[in-house]
Design a protein around this motif. Structure first.
Motif, PDB file in Angstrom:
ATOM      1  N   TRP A  64       0.842  -1.190   0.000  1.00 53.67           N
ATOM      2  CA  TRP A  64       0.000   0.000   0.000  1.00 53.67           C
ATOM      3  C   TRP A  64       0.886   1.251   0.000  1.00 53.67           C
ATOM      4  O   TRP A  64       0.660   2.197  -0.748  1.00 53.67           O
ATOM      5  N   ALA A  65       1.903   1.243   0.823  1.00 55.47           N
ATOM      6  CA  ALA A  65       2.808   2.389   0.913  1.00 55.47           C
ATOM      7  C   ALA A  65       3.566   2.559  -0.402  1.00 55.47           C
ATOM      8  O   ALA A  65       3.781   3.676  -0.867  1.00 55.47           O
ATOM      9  N   ARG A  93       4.469   5.492  -5.364  1.00 56.75           N
ATOM     10  CA  ARG A  93       4.589   5.518  -6.815  1.00 56.75           C
ATOM     11  C   ARG A  93       3.687   6.597  -7.407  1.00 56.75           C
ATOM     12  O   ARG A  93       4.065   7.320  -8.296  1.00 56.75           O
ATOM     13  N   ILE A  94       2.475   6.704  -6.895  1.00 47.80           N
ATOM     14  CA  ILE A  94       1.530   7.694  -7.404  1.00 47.80           C
ATOM     15  C   ILE A  94       2.078   9.109  -7.154  1.00 47.80           C
ATOM     16  O   ILE A  94       2.087   9.949  -8.044  1.00 47.80           O
ATOM     17  N   GLU A  95       2.585   9.309  -5.953  1.00 49.91           N
ATOM     18  CA  GLU A  95       3.134  10.631  -5.645  1.00 49.91           C
ATOM     19  C   GLU A  95       4.377  10.902  -6.488  1.00 49.91           C
ATOM     20  O   GLU A  95       4.649  12.032  -6.857  1.00 49.91           O
ATOM     21  N   GLY A  96       5.113   9.831  -6.790  1.00 48.82           N
ATOM     22  CA  GLY A  96       6.344   9.976  -7.551  1.00 48.82           C
ATOM     23  C   GLY A  96       6.092  10.404  -8.982  1.00 48.82           C
ATOM     24  O   GLY A  96       6.951  11.015  -9.614  1.00 48.82           O
ATOM     25  N   ASN A  97       4.889  10.087  -9.525  1.00 51.03           N
ATOM     26  CA  ASN A  97       4.580  10.482 -10.895  1.00 51.03           C
ATOM     27  C   ASN A  97       4.427  11.988 -11.023  1.00 51.03           C
ATOM     28  O   ASN A  97       4.653  12.559 -12.063  1.00 51.03           O
ATOM     29  N   ASP A  98       3.995  12.609  -9.991  1.00 52.92           N
ATOM     30  CA  ASP A  98       3.753  14.045 -10.046  1.00 52.92           C
ATOM     31  C   ASP A  98       4.310  14.679  -8.778  1.00 52.92           C
ATOM     32  O   ASP A  98       3.574  15.006  -7.857  1.00 52.92           O
TER      33      ASP A  98
END
Ligand SMILES: [Zn+2]
Length: 63
Positions: free
Chosen positions: A42-43, A48-53
């Motif tokens: 989950w972390a 990863r999602i935060e890393g995209n933007d």
């Protein structure tokens, strides 16, 4: 004395039936490993999602 059977719930990670009771500190998971794995994935997903933007954080100017 009446014996109370703990309710068995399927582990969200592997599907193994685990007792949902204070005796199982990892509930609703079946084991520490499954709980750790689930939290880790989950972390990782969140990271990863935060890393995209990535937010641009500028330090305040020192004056
Ligand atoms: Zn499990």
């Amino acid at each position: 004395m009446q014996s109370v059977k703990p309710r068995l719930v399927p582990c969200p990670k592997c599907g193994t039936l685990a007792p949902f009771s204070p005796e199982n500190p990892y509930r609703p998971f079946c084991s520490e490993r499954c709980r750790t794995d689930d939290l880790a994935s989950w972390a990782e997903e969140r990271y990863r999602i935060e890393g995209n933007d990535p937010p641009e954080i500028q330090p305040p100017p020192l004056d």
